[in-house]
Design an enzyme around this catalytic site. Structure first.
Site: not given
Ligand code: GDP
Ligand code: IMO
Ligand code: MG
Length: 429
Positions: A13, A40-41, A225, A16
Protein backbone atom coordinates in the site's frame (compact mmCIF):
# COMPACT_ATOMS: atom_id res chain seq x y z
CA UNK A 1 17.22 -3.61 -22.14
CA UNK A 2 14.50 -1.54 -20.56
CA UNK A 3 12.76 -3.67 -17.98
CA UNK A 4 11.81 -1.43 -15.08
CA UNK A 5 10.62 -2.98 -11.85
CA UNK A 6 8.32 -1.17 -9.45
CA UNK A 7 8.37 -2.59 -5.92
CA UNK A 8 6.98 -1.61 -2.53
CA UNK A 9 9.64 -1.02 0.11
CA UNK A 10 7.29 -1.43 3.10
CA UNK A 11 4.31 -3.69 4.00
CA UNK A 12 2.35 -2.90 0.85
CA UNK A 13 0.00 0.00 0.00
CA UNK A 14 2.90 2.37 -0.64
CA UNK A 15 1.10 3.81 -3.67
CA UNK A 16 2.53 1.41 -6.27
CA UNK A 17 -0.61 1.62 -8.42
CA UNK A 18 -0.34 5.40 -8.48
CA UNK A 19 3.35 5.27 -9.41
CA UNK A 20 2.81 2.58 -12.06
CA UNK A 21 0.13 4.80 -13.56
CA UNK A 22 2.67 7.63 -13.87
CA UNK A 23 5.39 5.43 -15.33
CA UNK A 24 3.15 3.48 -17.67
CA UNK A 25 2.52 6.60 -19.74
CA UNK A 26 5.80 5.68 -21.48
CA UNK A 27 5.64 1.88 -21.21
CA UNK A 28 4.59 -0.61 -23.88
CA UNK A 29 3.78 -3.47 -21.52
CA UNK A 30 2.86 -3.47 -17.84
CA UNK A 31 3.15 -6.84 -16.13
CA UNK A 32 2.08 -8.13 -12.71
CA UNK A 33 4.54 -10.77 -11.48
CA UNK A 34 3.43 -11.87 -7.99
CA UNK A 35 0.51 -12.27 -5.66
CA UNK A 36 -3.13 -12.33 -6.66
CA UNK A 37 -6.25 -10.42 -5.72
CA UNK A 38 -4.92 -9.85 -2.21
CA UNK A 39 -3.45 -6.68 -3.76
CA UNK A 40 -5.39 -3.45 -4.08
CA UNK A 41 -3.86 -0.81 -6.34
CA UNK A 42 -5.61 2.53 -6.59
CA UNK A 43 -5.30 4.86 -9.56
CA UNK A 44 -7.06 8.22 -9.64
CA UNK A 45 -7.74 9.70 -13.06
CA UNK A 46 -9.83 12.87 -12.75
CA UNK A 47 -13.23 11.89 -11.39
CA UNK A 48 -12.51 8.18 -11.74
CA UNK A 49 -10.92 6.03 -9.05
CA UNK A 50 -9.84 2.60 -10.27
CA UNK A 51 -9.16 -0.07 -7.65
CA UNK A 52 -7.39 -2.99 -9.27
CA UNK A 53 -6.64 -6.22 -7.48
CA UNK A 54 -5.37 -8.51 -10.22
CA UNK A 55 -5.07 -6.77 -13.58
CA UNK A 56 -2.00 -4.51 -13.77
CA UNK A 57 -2.83 -0.84 -13.13
CA UNK A 58 -0.84 0.15 -16.19
CA UNK A 59 -3.63 -1.10 -18.46
CA UNK A 60 -5.47 2.16 -17.82
CA UNK A 61 -3.11 3.92 -20.25
CA UNK A 62 -4.49 3.16 -23.73
CA UNK A 63 -1.06 2.53 -25.26
CA UNK A 64 -0.12 -0.41 -23.05
CA UNK A 65 -0.57 -4.18 -23.07
CA UNK A 66 -1.30 -5.77 -19.69
CA UNK A 67 0.35 -9.03 -18.70
CA UNK A 68 -0.36 -11.37 -15.80
CA UNK A 69 2.85 -13.35 -15.40
CA UNK A 70 3.52 -16.92 -14.30
CA UNK A 71 4.29 -15.77 -10.73
CA UNK A 72 0.70 -14.59 -10.19
CA UNK A 73 -2.19 -16.64 -8.77
CA UNK A 74 -5.45 -15.96 -10.60
CA UNK A 75 -8.96 -16.04 -9.17
CA UNK A 76 -11.22 -16.04 -12.26
CA UNK A 77 -14.25 -14.25 -10.70
CA UNK A 78 -12.00 -11.29 -9.83
CA UNK A 79 -10.45 -11.35 -13.29
CA UNK A 80 -13.82 -11.10 -15.00
CA UNK A 81 -15.28 -8.53 -12.62
CA UNK A 82 -12.23 -6.34 -13.27
CA UNK A 83 -12.44 -6.81 -17.01
CA UNK A 84 -16.08 -5.73 -16.82
CA UNK A 85 -15.31 -2.77 -14.56
CA UNK A 86 -12.53 -1.59 -16.90
CA UNK A 87 -14.67 -1.91 -20.01
CA UNK A 88 -17.54 -0.04 -18.34
CA UNK A 89 -15.04 2.76 -17.74
CA UNK A 90 -13.85 2.81 -21.32
CA UNK A 91 -10.64 0.80 -20.79
CA UNK A 92 -10.31 -2.04 -23.28
CA UNK A 93 -9.40 -5.36 -21.60
CA UNK A 94 -9.87 -7.72 -24.53
CA UNK A 95 -7.52 -10.68 -25.22
CA UNK A 96 -5.65 -8.34 -27.57
CA UNK A 97 -4.73 -6.07 -24.64
CA UNK A 98 -4.56 -8.46 -21.71
CA UNK A 99 -2.42 -11.60 -21.76
CA UNK A 100 -2.33 -14.30 -19.10
CA UNK A 101 0.61 -16.65 -18.61
CA UNK A 102 -0.09 -20.30 -19.33
CA UNK A 103 2.07 -21.08 -16.26
CA UNK A 104 0.20 -18.89 -13.76
CA UNK A 105 -1.71 -20.86 -11.13
CA UNK A 106 -5.43 -20.80 -10.44
CA UNK A 107 -7.06 -19.84 -7.17
CA UNK A 108 -10.21 -21.87 -6.54
CA UNK A 109 -13.01 -21.62 -3.97
CA UNK A 110 -11.25 -24.50 -2.18
CA UNK A 111 -8.14 -22.32 -1.73
CA UNK A 112 -10.27 -19.53 -0.31
CA UNK A 113 -12.07 -21.87 2.08
CA UNK A 114 -8.74 -23.32 3.22
CA UNK A 115 -7.30 -19.82 3.75
CA UNK A 116 -10.19 -18.93 6.07
CA UNK A 117 -10.09 -22.30 7.85
CA UNK A 118 -6.33 -22.11 8.40
CA UNK A 119 -6.59 -18.56 9.75
CA UNK A 120 -9.32 -19.63 12.18
CA UNK A 121 -7.15 -22.56 13.30
CA UNK A 122 -4.20 -20.23 14.02
CA UNK A 123 -6.19 -18.64 16.84
CA UNK A 124 -4.10 -15.99 18.56
CA UNK A 125 -1.30 -16.50 16.02
CA UNK A 126 -3.39 -15.22 13.10
CA UNK A 127 -1.53 -13.59 10.23
CA UNK A 128 -4.55 -11.51 9.23
CA UNK A 129 -4.54 -12.71 5.63
CA UNK A 130 -6.88 -11.17 3.11
CA UNK A 131 -8.78 -14.47 2.89
CA UNK A 132 -8.27 -14.59 -0.86
CA UNK A 133 -6.77 -18.10 -0.94
CA UNK A 134 -3.26 -16.85 -1.65
CA UNK A 135 -1.36 -19.07 0.81
CA UNK A 136 -3.17 -22.31 -0.14
CA UNK A 137 -2.77 -21.63 -3.89
CA UNK A 138 1.00 -21.11 -3.53
CA UNK A 139 1.16 -24.12 -1.19
CA UNK A 140 -0.33 -26.27 -3.96
CA UNK A 141 2.12 -24.76 -6.45
CA UNK A 142 5.12 -25.60 -4.27
CA UNK A 143 3.70 -29.07 -3.55
CA UNK A 144 3.44 -29.62 -7.32
CA UNK A 145 -0.29 -30.23 -7.25
CA UNK A 146 -1.40 -26.72 -8.28
CA UNK A 147 -3.54 -26.08 -11.34
CA UNK A 148 -1.97 -23.97 -14.08
CA UNK A 149 -3.96 -21.87 -16.53
CA UNK A 150 -2.69 -24.00 -19.43
CA UNK A 151 -4.71 -26.90 -18.03
CA UNK A 152 -7.85 -24.94 -18.91
CA UNK A 153 -7.03 -25.45 -22.58
CA UNK A 154 -7.98 -29.13 -22.32
CA UNK A 155 -11.62 -29.02 -21.10
CA UNK A 156 -12.14 -32.70 -20.34
CA UNK A 157 -8.94 -33.20 -18.37
CA UNK A 158 -9.45 -29.84 -16.64
CA UNK A 159 -12.92 -30.82 -15.40
CA UNK A 160 -11.51 -34.03 -13.91
CA UNK A 161 -8.62 -32.12 -12.30
CA UNK A 162 -11.03 -29.66 -10.70
CA UNK A 163 -13.17 -32.48 -9.31
CA UNK A 164 -10.14 -34.21 -7.82
CA UNK A 165 -8.79 -30.90 -6.46
CA UNK A 166 -12.02 -30.05 -4.62
CA UNK A 167 -12.41 -33.62 -3.34
CA UNK A 168 -8.92 -33.52 -1.89
CA UNK A 169 -9.45 -30.06 -0.38
CA UNK A 170 -12.67 -31.32 1.21
CA UNK A 171 -10.69 -33.92 3.13
CA UNK A 172 -8.68 -31.13 4.71
CA UNK A 173 -11.62 -28.79 5.19
CA UNK A 174 -13.82 -31.36 6.88
CA UNK A 175 -11.30 -33.78 8.37
CA UNK A 176 -8.76 -31.32 9.76
CA UNK A 177 -10.51 -27.95 10.08
CA UNK A 178 -14.11 -29.04 10.75
CA UNK A 179 -15.22 -26.64 8.03
CA UNK A 180 -17.93 -27.15 5.44
CA UNK A 181 -17.25 -29.23 2.35
CA UNK A 182 -17.58 -27.71 -1.13
CA UNK A 183 -19.59 -29.27 -3.95
CA UNK A 184 -16.93 -30.63 -6.34
CA UNK A 185 -19.32 -30.88 -9.29
CA UNK A 186 -20.58 -27.32 -8.89
CA UNK A 187 -17.04 -25.90 -8.64
CA UNK A 188 -15.79 -27.96 -11.61
CA UNK A 189 -18.77 -26.82 -13.73
CA UNK A 190 -18.25 -23.18 -12.77
CA UNK A 191 -14.55 -23.37 -13.62
CA UNK A 192 -15.32 -25.09 -16.94
CA UNK A 193 -17.20 -21.92 -17.90
CA UNK A 194 -14.27 -19.73 -16.83
CA UNK A 195 -11.93 -21.94 -18.85
CA UNK A 196 -13.94 -21.23 -22.01
CA UNK A 197 -13.80 -17.49 -21.36
CA UNK A 198 -10.11 -17.46 -20.38
CA UNK A 199 -8.85 -19.52 -23.31
CA UNK A 200 -8.23 -16.55 -25.67
CA UNK A 201 -6.23 -14.69 -23.02
CA UNK A 202 -3.77 -17.51 -22.28
CA UNK A 203 -0.34 -17.42 -23.87
CA UNK A 204 3.38 -17.78 -23.17
CA UNK A 205 3.88 -14.33 -21.66
CA UNK A 206 7.59 -14.95 -21.02
CA UNK A 207 8.10 -15.24 -24.79
CA UNK A 208 5.92 -12.21 -25.42
CA UNK A 209 7.95 -10.11 -22.95
CA UNK A 210 11.27 -11.34 -24.29
CA UNK A 211 10.28 -10.45 -27.84
CA UNK A 212 9.07 -7.02 -26.72
CA UNK A 213 12.41 -6.34 -25.01
CA UNK A 214 14.29 -7.56 -28.10
CA UNK A 215 12.29 -5.08 -30.16
CA UNK A 216 13.33 -2.21 -27.89
CA UNK A 217 10.00 -1.90 -26.10
CA UNK A 218 9.71 -0.87 -22.47
CA UNK A 219 8.29 -3.31 -19.96
CA UNK A 220 7.18 -2.14 -16.54
CA UNK A 221 6.96 -4.86 -13.90
CA UNK A 222 4.27 -4.01 -11.33
CA UNK A 223 4.96 -5.56 -7.95
CA UNK A 224 2.18 -6.30 -5.52
CA UNK A 225 2.55 -6.27 -1.72
CA UNK A 226 5.93 -5.07 -0.46
CA UNK A 227 9.42 -6.08 0.60
CA UNK A 228 8.48 -6.69 4.23
CA UNK A 229 5.70 -9.08 3.12
CA UNK A 230 8.13 -11.12 0.99
CA UNK A 231 8.04 -14.82 1.80
CA UNK A 232 11.85 -14.99 2.19
CA UNK A 233 12.87 -11.44 3.05
CA UNK A 234 9.88 -10.12 4.99
CA UNK A 235 8.74 -10.24 8.61
CA UNK A 236 8.26 -14.03 8.48
CA UNK A 237 5.81 -15.61 9.25
CA UNK A 238 3.72 -12.42 9.00
CA UNK A 239 4.21 -12.27 5.25
CA UNK A 240 2.42 -13.23 2.07
CA UNK A 241 3.25 -16.41 0.14
CA UNK A 242 4.93 -14.88 -2.92
CA UNK A 243 8.04 -12.89 -3.83
CA UNK A 244 7.22 -9.17 -4.06
CA UNK A 245 10.92 -8.20 -4.09
CA UNK A 246 12.60 -7.22 -7.36
CA UNK A 247 14.05 -10.67 -8.07
CA UNK A 248 10.48 -11.97 -8.00
CA UNK A 249 9.83 -9.96 -11.15
CA UNK A 250 12.37 -12.04 -13.05
CA UNK A 251 11.08 -15.41 -11.84
CA UNK A 252 7.46 -14.28 -12.00
CA UNK A 253 7.74 -13.08 -15.58
CA UNK A 254 10.28 -15.57 -16.94
CA UNK A 255 13.07 -13.07 -17.68
CA UNK A 256 16.79 -13.12 -16.91
CA UNK A 257 18.68 -10.70 -14.62
CA UNK A 258 20.37 -8.83 -17.47
CA UNK A 259 17.04 -7.45 -18.63
CA UNK A 260 16.43 -5.21 -15.61
CA UNK A 261 17.53 -1.60 -16.01
CA UNK A 262 15.98 0.11 -12.99
CA UNK A 263 14.36 -0.88 -9.73
CA UNK A 264 11.97 1.79 -8.56
CA UNK A 265 11.24 1.55 -4.85
CA UNK A 266 7.98 3.11 -3.75
CA UNK A 267 7.89 4.30 -0.16
CA UNK A 268 5.20 6.11 1.72
CA UNK A 269 6.35 9.20 3.64
CA UNK A 270 5.26 7.33 6.78
CA UNK A 271 4.70 3.65 7.50
CA UNK A 272 1.57 1.46 7.38
CA UNK A 273 0.69 -2.18 7.76
CA UNK A 274 -2.55 -4.22 7.49
CA UNK A 275 -2.75 -7.49 9.37
CA UNK A 276 -0.61 -8.83 12.20
CA UNK A 277 3.15 -8.78 12.71
CA UNK A 278 5.93 -6.56 14.07
CA UNK A 279 5.87 -2.80 13.49
CA UNK A 280 8.54 -1.02 15.58
CA UNK A 281 7.57 2.56 14.66
CA UNK A 282 3.82 2.07 15.10
CA UNK A 283 1.94 4.90 16.82
CA UNK A 284 -1.42 4.88 18.57
CA UNK A 285 -3.91 7.42 19.85
CA UNK A 286 -4.35 10.84 18.31
CA UNK A 287 -1.26 10.64 16.13
CA UNK A 288 -2.51 7.37 14.65
CA UNK A 289 -5.85 8.94 13.77
CA UNK A 290 -4.02 11.91 12.28
CA UNK A 291 -1.85 9.71 10.02
CA UNK A 292 -4.58 7.20 9.16
CA UNK A 293 -7.36 9.70 8.53
CA UNK A 294 -10.96 9.01 9.42
CA UNK A 295 -11.98 7.44 6.13
CA UNK A 296 -13.43 10.71 4.83
CA UNK A 297 -10.81 10.95 2.06
CA UNK A 298 -10.40 8.20 -0.53
CA UNK A 299 -6.69 8.00 0.31
CA UNK A 300 -7.17 7.52 4.05
CA UNK A 301 -5.50 4.38 5.40
CA UNK A 302 -8.17 1.71 5.10
CA UNK A 303 -7.40 -1.48 3.17
CA UNK A 304 -8.26 -1.35 -0.55
CA UNK A 305 -9.07 -5.08 -0.55
CA UNK A 306 -10.54 -5.73 2.89
CA UNK A 307 -11.49 -2.26 4.19
CA UNK A 308 -9.57 -2.90 7.43
CA UNK A 309 -8.07 0.20 9.11
CA UNK A 310 -4.33 0.16 8.49
CA UNK A 311 -1.88 0.33 11.38
CA UNK A 312 0.23 3.48 11.04
CA UNK A 313 3.56 4.83 12.26
CA UNK A 314 6.66 6.84 11.45
CA UNK A 315 8.90 6.06 8.51
CA UNK A 316 11.34 3.33 9.47
CA UNK A 317 14.73 4.17 7.94
CA UNK A 318 16.31 0.89 9.08
CA UNK A 319 13.70 -1.15 7.21
CA UNK A 320 13.94 1.21 4.23
CA UNK A 321 17.72 0.72 4.01
CA UNK A 322 17.07 -3.02 4.18
CA UNK A 323 14.51 -2.84 1.36
CA UNK A 324 16.88 -0.78 -0.77
CA UNK A 325 19.52 -3.46 -0.28
CA UNK A 326 17.49 -6.61 -0.95
CA UNK A 327 15.90 -5.09 -4.05
CA UNK A 328 18.93 -3.16 -5.26
CA UNK A 329 16.64 -0.12 -5.53
CA UNK A 330 18.06 2.42 -7.96
CA UNK A 331 15.40 5.13 -7.64
CA UNK A 332 13.11 6.01 -4.79
CA UNK A 333 9.59 7.44 -5.15
CA UNK A 334 8.14 8.94 -1.98
CA UNK A 335 4.32 9.09 -1.83
CA UNK A 336 1.75 10.83 0.37
CA UNK A 337 4.06 13.65 1.43
CA UNK A 338 0.94 15.85 1.55
CA UNK A 339 -0.45 13.83 4.46
CA UNK A 340 2.38 15.08 6.69
CA UNK A 341 1.62 18.77 6.03
CA UNK A 342 0.57 20.56 9.18
CA UNK A 343 2.41 18.34 11.65
CA UNK A 344 4.58 20.45 13.99
CA UNK A 345 7.37 17.88 13.76
CA UNK A 346 8.03 14.57 12.08
CA UNK A 347 9.84 11.58 13.53
CA UNK A 348 12.14 9.56 11.32
CA UNK A 349 13.59 6.29 12.60
CA UNK A 350 17.30 6.32 11.83
CA UNK A 351 18.49 3.32 13.83
CA UNK A 352 17.55 0.54 16.25
CA UNK A 353 18.79 0.53 19.84
CA UNK A 354 19.70 -2.84 21.32
CA UNK A 355 21.82 -3.54 24.43
CA UNK A 356 22.94 0.09 24.54
CA UNK A 357 24.18 0.09 20.93
CA UNK A 358 22.52 1.80 17.98
CA UNK A 359 22.40 -0.22 14.77
CA UNK A 360 21.73 1.18 11.30
CA UNK A 361 21.24 -2.29 9.82
CA UNK A 362 19.52 -5.47 10.94
CA UNK A 363 21.84 -8.24 12.08
CA UNK A 364 19.46 -11.06 11.10
CA UNK A 365 16.80 -9.62 8.83
CA UNK A 366 13.35 -8.41 9.92
CA UNK A 367 11.62 -11.61 11.15
CA UNK A 368 12.23 -10.83 14.82
CA UNK A 369 12.14 -7.11 15.51
CA UNK A 370 11.23 -7.50 19.19
CA UNK A 371 14.72 -6.76 20.62
CA UNK A 372 14.87 -3.34 18.99
CA UNK A 373 13.77 0.09 20.10
CA UNK A 374 13.57 2.67 17.32
CA UNK A 375 15.88 5.68 17.57
CA UNK A 376 14.21 8.78 16.17
CA UNK A 377 15.44 11.98 14.65
CA UNK A 378 12.91 14.77 15.12
CA UNK A 379 12.60 16.96 12.05
CA UNK A 380 10.66 20.21 11.79
CA UNK A 381 7.31 19.95 10.01
CA UNK A 382 5.75 22.41 7.56
CA UNK A 383 2.39 24.12 7.41
CA UNK A 384 2.12 24.86 3.68
CA UNK A 385 -0.17 22.70 1.53
CA UNK A 386 2.25 20.83 -0.76
CA UNK A 387 -0.41 19.41 -3.10
CA UNK A 388 0.25 22.17 -5.63
CA UNK A 389 4.03 21.64 -5.69
CA UNK A 390 5.42 20.54 -9.06
CA UNK A 391 9.14 21.15 -8.59
CA UNK A 392 11.70 20.86 -5.80
CA UNK A 393 11.68 24.61 -5.29
CA UNK A 394 7.91 24.59 -4.73
CA UNK A 395 8.37 22.39 -1.65
CA UNK A 396 8.82 23.98 1.81
CA UNK A 397 12.40 23.90 3.07
CA UNK A 398 11.41 21.50 5.85
CA UNK A 399 9.89 19.05 3.36
CA UNK A 400 13.06 19.25 1.26
CA UNK A 401 15.07 18.50 4.37
CA UNK A 402 12.90 15.48 5.23
CA UNK A 403 13.27 14.06 1.70
CA UNK A 404 17.02 14.66 1.72
CA UNK A 405 17.37 12.81 5.03
CA UNK A 406 15.41 9.84 3.65
CA UNK A 407 17.66 9.74 0.62
CA UNK A 408 20.81 10.02 2.77
CA UNK A 409 19.66 7.25 5.10
CA UNK A 410 19.11 4.70 2.36
CA UNK A 411 21.74 5.88 -0.11
CA UNK A 412 19.56 6.27 -3.22
CA UNK A 413 18.18 9.39 -4.85
CA UNK A 414 14.52 10.32 -4.62
CA UNK A 415 13.40 10.63 -8.24
CA UNK A 416 9.75 11.51 -7.69
CA UNK A 417 7.59 12.78 -4.87
CA UNK A 418 3.86 12.25 -4.91
CA UNK A 419 1.94 15.08 -3.27
CA UNK A 420 -1.61 13.83 -3.93
CA UNK A 421 -3.44 10.95 -5.60
CA UNK A 422 -4.14 12.78 -8.89
CA UNK A 423 -2.00 12.19 -11.96
CA UNK A 424 -0.58 15.73 -12.01
CA UNK A 425 0.12 15.89 -8.26
CA UNK A 426 3.74 14.91 -8.56
CA UNK A 427 7.17 16.51 -8.21
CA UNK A 428 9.73 15.14 -10.68
CA UNK A 429 13.30 15.45 -9.52
P1 GDP B 1 -0.69 0.24 -3.53
O1 GDP B 1 -1.27 -1.03 -3.02
O2 GDP B 1 0.78 0.33 -3.24
O3 GDP B 1 -0.99 0.49 -4.98
O4 GDP B 1 -1.37 1.42 -2.71
P2 GDP B 1 -2.96 1.56 -2.38
O5 GDP B 1 -3.66 1.96 -3.63
O6 GDP B 1 -3.46 0.37 -1.66
O7 GDP B 1 -2.93 2.73 -1.32
C1 GDP B 1 -2.42 3.97 -1.62
C2 GDP B 1 -3.52 5.02 -1.43
O8 GDP B 1 -2.93 6.31 -1.38
C3 GDP B 1 -4.50 5.10 -2.59
O9 GDP B 1 -5.76 5.49 -2.10
C4 GDP B 1 -3.92 6.20 -3.48
O10 GDP B 1 -4.88 6.85 -4.28
C5 GDP B 1 -3.39 7.13 -2.44
N1 GDP B 1 -2.21 7.92 -2.84
C6 GDP B 1 -1.15 7.56 -3.59
N2 GDP B 1 -0.24 8.56 -3.63
C7 GDP B 1 -0.76 9.56 -2.88
C8 GDP B 1 -0.27 10.85 -2.48
O11 GDP B 1 0.81 11.28 -2.83
N3 GDP B 1 -1.09 11.58 -1.66
C9 GDP B 1 -2.30 11.14 -1.24
N4 GDP B 1 -3.03 11.93 -0.44
N5 GDP B 1 -2.78 9.93 -1.59
C10 GDP B 1 -2.00 9.16 -2.38
P1 IMO C 1 -0.84 -4.26 -2.16
O1 IMO C 1 -0.37 -4.81 -3.49
C1 IMO C 1 -1.01 -4.60 2.17
C2 IMO C 1 -1.00 -8.65 3.83
C3 IMO C 1 -2.24 -9.11 4.55
C4 IMO C 1 -1.62 -10.04 5.59
C5 IMO C 1 -0.48 -10.68 4.83
C6 IMO C 1 -0.80 -12.06 4.27
O2 IMO C 1 -2.12 -3.53 -2.23
O3 IMO C 1 0.27 -3.49 -1.52
P2 IMO C 1 -2.29 -12.87 2.22
O4 IMO C 1 -3.75 -12.66 1.94
O5 IMO C 1 -1.40 -12.29 1.19
O6 IMO C 1 -1.94 -14.27 2.54
O7 IMO C 1 -2.05 -12.03 3.59
O8 IMO C 1 -0.17 -9.80 3.77
N1 IMO C 1 -1.21 -8.16 2.45
C7 IMO C 1 -1.17 -6.88 2.09
N2 IMO C 1 -1.03 -5.77 2.84
N3 IMO C 1 -1.09 -4.50 0.83
C8 IMO C 1 -1.20 -5.61 0.07
O9 IMO C 1 -1.14 -5.57 -1.29
C9 IMO C 1 -1.29 -6.86 0.70
N4 IMO C 1 -1.43 -8.13 0.26
C10 IMO C 1 -1.36 -8.92 1.35
O10 IMO C 1 -2.93 -8.03 5.13
O11 IMO C 1 -1.06 -9.27 6.63
MG1 MG D 1 -2.85 -1.68 -1.82
Amino acid sequence: MPLEIVIGTQWGDEGKGRVVDLLSARADIVARYNGGDNAGHTVTVGEKVFKLHLIPSGIIHPGTIGVIGNGVVVYPPTLFSEIEMLEQNGVEASPQRLRLSHAAHLITPAHRALDRAQEAARGAGQIGTTGRGIGPAYTDKAARRGIRLEEMLNPEAFHKRMLAHVEEANQWLVGVYQAEALDPQAVADEYAEYAEKMRPYITDTSLLLWQALQNGQTVLAEGAQGTLLDLDHGTYPFVTSSTPTAAGALVGLGLGPGTAARVIGVTKAFQTRVGAGPFPTEVSGEMATRLRGTGANPWDEYGTTTGRPRRVGWLDGVLLRYAVRVNNVTDLVVTKLDVLSGLPSILLCTGYRVNGNVLADLPLGPADLSPFEPVYEELPGWTADVRGARSWNDLPREAQHYLSRISELCGVPVCQVSVGPEREQVVDL
